[in-house]
Each structure stands twice: as C-alpha cells, then as structure tokens.
Write an enzyme that holds these catalytic residues in place. Structure first.
Site, PDB file in Angstrom:
ATOM      1  N   SER B 149      14.855  -7.718  59.296  1.00 17.92           N
ATOM      2  CA  SER B 149      14.972  -6.244  58.987  1.00 17.92           C
ATOM      3  C   SER B 149      16.509  -6.013  58.778  1.00 17.92           C
ATOM      4  CB  SER B 149      14.476  -5.414  60.186  1.00 17.92           C
ATOM      5  OG  SER B 149      14.594  -4.174  59.999  1.00 17.92           O
ATOM      6  N   GLU B 166      11.979   6.607  49.997  1.00 15.79           N
ATOM      7  CA  GLU B 166      11.090   7.694  49.900  1.00 15.79           C
ATOM      8  C   GLU B 166      11.055   8.508  48.870  1.00 15.79           C
ATOM      9  OE1 GLU B 166       8.303   7.309  52.030  1.00 15.79           O
ATOM     10  OE2 GLU B 166       9.415   5.725  52.813  1.00 15.79           O
ATOM     11  N   HIS B 192      11.364  -4.387  54.726  1.00 17.03           N
ATOM     12  CA  HIS B 192      10.283  -3.588  55.070  1.00 17.03           C
ATOM     13  C   HIS B 192      10.007  -2.912  53.480  1.00 17.03           C
ATOM     14  CE1 HIS B 192      10.671  -3.350  59.266  1.00 17.03           C
ATOM     15  NE2 HIS B 192      12.127  -3.007  59.254  1.00 17.03           N
TER      16      HIS B 192
END
Lengths: 306, 306
Positions: B149, B166, B192
């Site tokens: 991560s 997003e 991710h």
C-alpha cells in the site's frame, strides 16, 4: 400512418440493423451516467440542439426501477432547455413494446432518450419489437438516439452486464455480456467509468474480441457519434478508448477460468472534451475543449421531420 | 560495528542511490495492499523465502496511524511462516531515524517490510537519514525490501500522493506527486489499483513523464523485482503496466489546468500471476500462473549474512 397499421408493418418487416437498406444518418449521444440535469445541462442541451426546430423527444424509462422520479427530472430539464415536445414512454413488457400506444407516443419523434437502470430490461423488452423498429427508423431518418448509464451500455452491439468493476478481473468474468441494441456499431460501451474503476472489465471485453472497440465513459461526459463514422467528446470527464488491434497476447482461451486475466499490448487513449475519434481508422484527434463549446452553441436544425 | 559509529558513518557518507558504487543485488517485493496475512499468506511467504536461513525481518510501521495492531498482524504472520527473527521498527521523527536504536534493530536484518499508511510519513521521516542508508545497504547486500500500500508507493522514484482515484482526471491533478525512496528505479507504483479505480491517475502520471513506467498493483497482488531488471507477478489480482513510450499526444502542457487530461497512444499491459516483465526492453512475457507457485515452493537461501 395509423399506429395499429405501423405495428403490423413492423411485425411483418422489422427494421433490423443488418439489412441492406439500413442507414446511419442519425446521431448517437452516449452518456456515462449522472449527466447534469439541473445546472448548465451541457449534455442534455447537445441532445436538444439536434432535435430540430419543432423537436420532439421521447424519454424511455424502461430500464429504471424508479421511472417516475427520473421522468420528472428529464421532463423539467428538457422543458427548461426549450424542447417543444417532451413525452414519456415506459414499457413494462414486450407486449407494450408492440402496442399502438408506443407507436403513437413515438409518432413524429426526432429523438429518443434511454435513462439509466438495468440494461437488460431495455434489451429484453425492446429487442426486435415494433418499438425497436420505430427507434431504428427515427435514427435512420437523422434523429438522435441518446442513452445514459444503462441506456448507454444498451447502445453497444454486445454489452457488459456484470458489475464487478471493483475486483480483479477473472477470465470467466469476461463472459458476462449480452447482445445490446446495436446502435453503436463495432463498439462496446461502459459507463460510470472512472467513478467505478471499470478499466479491468473493459480490457477483458476487448481482449475477448478485439474487433469491437472498448469505449469507457465517465459520468457527466458523453460521446456524440455522427453517422457511425466518428465521435467527439463532450462533458467534464474523460472517455477511454481501448483498442485491441495491437494486442500481442492474452490468456483468455488458455487457462483455468478462475485465473486473473492477462492481456498484453493494448492501445489506450484517454480523451477529453473536444477530442475526436475516427472509428474507421481508430485514430484520436486532439481539439481544444472550448472548440466543442463554440460548436455546440451554434444553432442547429438537423432533426427529422417526418 | 557499534550502532553509534554506524550512525556517524552514514551521516558522513550517506548511501544515496545515485552514487557510482550503488548496487542492485537485492529484491523488491511491492504489494498492492491488503495482502493475505492470516490464510495461505502467499505473498508474505515470498518475502520470508528470500530472507535466508537465519533470516531477520524488520517491520517498519512508520507510515501507519495504527502501528500497534498492524505490527501484531505482521509479527504473527511472519512467525507462523517460520521467520526466525521478526523485529519492529517504528520511527516518529527524523531524529529517531538517525538514532543508534534504529541501527541496532536493523543490525543483521536481511529484509525490511514497510506497512501501509501515509507514504509521505515514510519518505519525510526516512529520506537521507542513516536509517535510509542502512535500508539501502541491506538492499545492496542482496536483501529484500518489501512494501505494501503506502509502503509500495514509497518504493517509487516519484510517488503519487493525491487520492482522487474516484474522479475524472484534471491536468493539475497530475502534479500531486512527491519524491519517493527510489528503490524501484524508473517506475511509478500505484496500489489498491482495480479496487480504487486508479487508471486515470496512473495515465496522468505517465503522461507527464513517459520516462517512468506506470505500474498499478491490485490488492493481495505483488511484483517481485529482481536486481531492478525485471519483475514477476504473484497473487490473486492483476498488475497493470502503462508504457508511455508509444504516446502520440497529450494536452498536459497546453491547456487550462482545470481541463480533463487527454493522452493518446499509450500501451497498456494487464498481467497476472506468473507473467514476467523485462524493465529494460519494456516487454511482458506470459507464464502459466502455476509456474510461479512451483518456483515459490522451491527452497531458497539468498539472504544476506552480514
């Protein structure tokens, strides 16, 4: 023509896309979902601008589980933009899609707008019905066929139906498709694209069949497809084109279907407002964002007038 | 060597990557986050397998806001796999990263594992400290440097710091980067990847500087980089490589920074377990997924033994 007679005629001779006389005179406006309906309404204006002077748009809410509230939003949006005739067509069954009522509502329409919801409801209830023939007829006469979200996916030849955009992509997931309405020829449309992280599933679909061009459209963003020859981008987000013609390898036919997909050598274009894509040569062309705004501001009168 | 002496030595002559004597003998294991820590632990096993017979791993929790619980998870995972020496190193300041205590904990380590959290905490507190020199020394001696991560992002030369996966990608967003630790040379890592829909930001980063290769790693998936020459994929998800060397056009330098990015002609590879990527020629090679499992099952003894 009498609506009942029209139904009979279309049942006898459906307007299927593949027939020799099929034409691509119309415009497709394919929207990635959540287009602005209360502010500037840039994309809905682009739809309205192409309806002609005495334009009539039919909003088809067949995909939606909440057709009432969607219809209210689109009705007030299109009326606010100044579309003279705004009608609603909801169908709950194939029977209704074969009804004289549907023909009457679509009579004189210069545009049809498919809302979001479930794309399988659109294709299963409309496919090869007189209503589908009528929409095809409007398109061939130079009208506008628009769709957002599920309504965008349904424009594809073959459409994606699984919603696994969040996860890694298994080979077997690539098979979760169904035939669409076929207006966007040789294309496979995905929507809510960046918002729902759908690159993996678009790559999966294109890998499976590089004949089709993968087109992923962000929210409040649209492609305007003219005569199935080229499209331009309009709106705040991006449009992603995945071209599998350069593909060098994939494991799609070779491995255990639970394996994660491998697909090498794809060509990807990220496009924004103004940019144009030639569907024949599969080439993107850059244009300043405001060139699109200026063009969209010009008055237009290209609707059908049957 | 005495820990205090080591600190003095590194302050005098830091082990910076760019120096003539820098070596790439070690292995990088770069993980997309949420790797399995309680089940089969495939990826953590790959780390453990490379630590050597009397291996010692140091788990560095500097990135995390919850270092205690993370440490407990990794401690029990690495112990369950049979790593003989599992230590923790948390630093809260650059001062601590310059302390003899840090040197003592890293003494004899054959691997360092950076947990998730905030990548800026890793780089700001470790950059150019004696602790960083010591990690570099472990790497150059053939050790394993692993990160998940935020710990994965920090491996990059230049790392992404903004979390706007997003949304559609604005030109200005492409500037939200910072220098990383630089272990993964000529690469920019994102993690991710499918789960958070980050293709737009990776394309943005690569468009800005096609010299670096964009590498997006899904959760519970890793790349194992050997000697900075090539990597292989391990885990359940996919790894996306964005290669800007074929790029034909972008609007990144030309337009209003609020405009959405356009970037044409990128080459994208989607890779899964077993596949190998040559970093020199930028070429992917396909391998069956189980070839990786078999290789990973072979005993190994490549750790450092200083």
């Amino acid at each position: 023509m009498d609506a009942r007679r029209k139904v009979e005629l279309f049942l006898e001779r459906p307007l299927r896309r593949g027939r020799a006389s099929a034409k691509h005179k119309g415009t497709l406006i394919i929207i990635g979902g959540h287009e602005d309906r209360s502010g500037e309404k840039k994309i809905l204006r682009a739809v309205a601008d192409r309806l002609g002077d005495d334009g009539k748009i039919v909003v088809c809410t067949v995909a939606s589980a909440e057709p009432e509230s969607l219809w209210e939003q689109y009705e007030s949006a299109f009326r606010a933009i100044g579309v003279p005739h705004v009608f609603r067509l909801d169908v709950d069954s194939r029977e209704e899609a074969c009804s004289p009522r549907a023909m009457r509502i679509l009579d004189g329409a210069t545009g049809v707008f498919f809302t979001g919801g479930d794309q399988l409801k659109i294709t299963s209830q409309l496919g090869d019905t007189p209503m589908y023939s009528r929409v095809q007829e409007i398109y061939e006469a130079g009208g506008v066929i628009a769709g957002t979200s599920a309504g965008a996916s349904a424009m594809s030849e073959t459409m994606l139906v699984a919603n696994n955009g969040e996860a890694s992509y298994r080979i077997k997931s690539a098979l979760l498709m169904a035939p669409g309405l076929g207006f966007a020829q040789d294309m496979l449309i995905d929507q809510h694209f960046a918002e729902r992280g759908r690159m993996a599933r678009l790559i999966g679909a294109v890998t499976q069949s590089p004949r089709v061009l993968g087109v992923g459209i962000d929210e409040d963003t649209a492609i305007i497809v003219e005569h199935n020859r080229s499209f331009r981008v309009l709106g705040v987000g991006a449009v992603y084109v995945v071209d599998g013609s350069t593909s060098s390898y994939s494991n799609i036919g070779e491995e255990d279907s639970d394996r994660t997909l491998s697909s090498f050598g794809l060509t990807v274009h990220m496009m924004s407002q103004g940019d144009r894509f030639d569907l024949e040569t599969r080439t993107p062309f850059a244009h300043p964002a405001d060139s699109m705004e200026q063009e969209e501001e010009k008055p237009r009168g290209t609707g059908t007038d049957e």
